[in-house]
Design an enzyme around this catalytic site. Structure first.
Site: not given
Lengths: 257, 206
Positions: A117, A156, A166, A169, A171
């Protein structure tokens, strides 16, 4: 041509929202997702009859958004294109009665193709991409449809159990026509083997509801030689007709609607 | 029977909610127009106030990765929305009534700059005391939490408020009331939110 007659009357702005079904959502306290332990209220929520405070919500205008806000491939590109799988994500935002939710604000954020991120608190080894920001926003059109373009995010690791990962995905935050509809969720990708073991997905107590978060490959919306597409449809709380008993701002007897 | 679709399942906003909803707080600049915690412009009508506080977890530690949204009526008590047809209350074109704030990554403090709302008609025409609506999301919160902040200088209106009256335990109603202070020439309402513990804030199923 009975097919042309809508089975559900159009919602009016001050129709109340159907009560939320807690079985459709994760409970506040879901011990497999450890962070929820200290961040979950222990008292019951107080149920209130809706008022103007709950049926109203901010309205957004197209001119508040920039022309590239819905194109994550280009909206942070500095020296070239971001690395990764070019992907279109689209779908409809409807209410529980199937009506399109028009002009809904759909905001998305995600990791890059490495699972990293662009956030000062993310320390993962995966590399930042100088050409990828990882956020976008669009408004739904008159049919409740939204579309944005992005790079498929990578999976990740995260600190929950020591080897939890995870699945890929995106959000989503959706703002509809009423404050009671406000929703944040996450979209997953069909076929990802990490879906089966993800503790955050497993907070949802219902397999059908989990399936609803898994976007399906949609080759009909793909752009040949350019991008694949995934479809993710979203349902917000529905407005119920209040033909006789609307009491939101009067006693329901004196004042006509 | 009208077939009903199920509402899409909620999922946590996660630790990086700022990227999507407040990218400047995440540490980068991407949108020309960010949605932020200042609800007013020079033209907005009404008494300028700051609403600030922290959100605490069950150990008493402030959340430093929480995001709040605030939705409120204007100074006359009217929402900027088509549903609001209260007679005699005008829209304020310089006030939408919505904002979002992130907690500070070190202190956990968040704040909004807004105006004090007027009273809004409640169900059956019973007036509600002035209040703002808050929606709270963060890592570890599986579905966004709804609460309201009322104003401690509106004791009489609060005592008659039909929503506060639904909180059966009078001792818990004070968790919904912000405390007025004067600081550096500003009117500040302090409103701390407790997710758990003896002072757990009242959250609503709306």
């Amino acid at each position: 041509m009975s097919d042309d007659i809508p089975s559900v009357p159009a919602a009016r702005p001050d129709d109340e929202y159907l009560m939320r079904d807690p079985a459709s959502h994760p409970p506040a306290f879901a011990p497999g997702y450890k962070t929820s332990a200290l961040r979950s209220p222990r008292n019951a929520l107080i149920s209130i009859g809706q008022t103007l405070s709950e049926v109203t919500a901010p309205a957004f205008r197209a001119e508040e958004l920039g022309p590239l806000d819905g194109d994550l491939i280009r909206n942070y590109a500095k020296t070239g294109l971001p690395v990764g799988e070019r992907t279109i994500v689209h779908g409809t935002v409807r209410d529980q009665l199937g009506r399109p939710v028009r002009n809904a604000l759909v905001e998305v954020w995600q990791a890059n193709a490495s699972g990293r991120y662009r956030h000062k608190k993310d320390q993962y080894l995966g590399a930042l991409d100088p050409n990828f920001g990882g956020c976008g926003r669009v408004l739904t059109d008159e049919n409740g449809h939204y579309v944005f373009r992005t790079i498929k995010p990578g999976p990740y690791p995260w600190r929950n159990r020591i080897n939890d990962w995870r699945p890929a995905h995106i959000h989503f935050a959706i703002s509809g026509s009423g404050w009671a509809q406000r929703l944040i969720t996450q979209m997953y990708f069909e076929g990802d083997p990490l879906i089966a073991t993800c503790p955050i997905i497993r907070t949802i107590p219902d397999e059908q509801q989990i399936r609803g978060l898994i976007a399906q490959l949609d080759m009909a919306a793909a752009v040949p030689l350019d991008s694949r597409a995934f479809r993710f449809d979203i349902v917000l709380r529905g407005q119920r007709a209040t033909w006789f008993e609307n009491v939101l701002q009067s006693n329901g007897q004196g004042e006509a609607r | 029977m009208t077939p009903l679709l199920r509402e899409t399942a909620s999922q946590t906003a996660g630790p990086y909610v700022h990227i999507g909803l407040a990218p400047k707080a995440a540490g980068f600049d991407i949108f020309e127009n960010d949605f932020g915690p200042v609800l007013t412009t020079a033209e907005t009508q009404g008494e300028r106030i700051v609403i600030e506080g922290r959100v605490f977890d069950g150990s008493g530690t402030p959340l430093r990765d929480v995001l709040l949204e605030l939705w409120q009526a204007n100074a006359q008590g009217r929402y900027a929305h088509a549903a609001d047809r209260q007679p005699g209350k005008a829209l304020d074109n310089a006030f939408r009534g919505w904002g979002r704030a992130c907690s500070d990554f070190d202190t956990g403090m968040w704040s909004f700059e807004t105006i004090k709302p007027g009273p809004v008609a409640g169900r059956h025409g019973v007036a509600m005391a002035p209040h703002v609506n808050l929606w709270i999301v963060a890592r570890g919160i599986n579905i966004g939490l709804h609460t309201r902040m009322y104003f401690d200088d509106e004791a009489q209106a609060n005592a008659a408020d039909p929503v506060l009256a639904l909180v059966e335990w009078e001792v818990r109603r004070r968790t919904l009331v912000g405390r007025r202070e004067q600081r550096d020439g500003k009117t500040v309402y302090r409103f701390d939110i407790h997710l758990q513990g003896d002072d757990e804030t009242v959250f609503f199923d709306v």
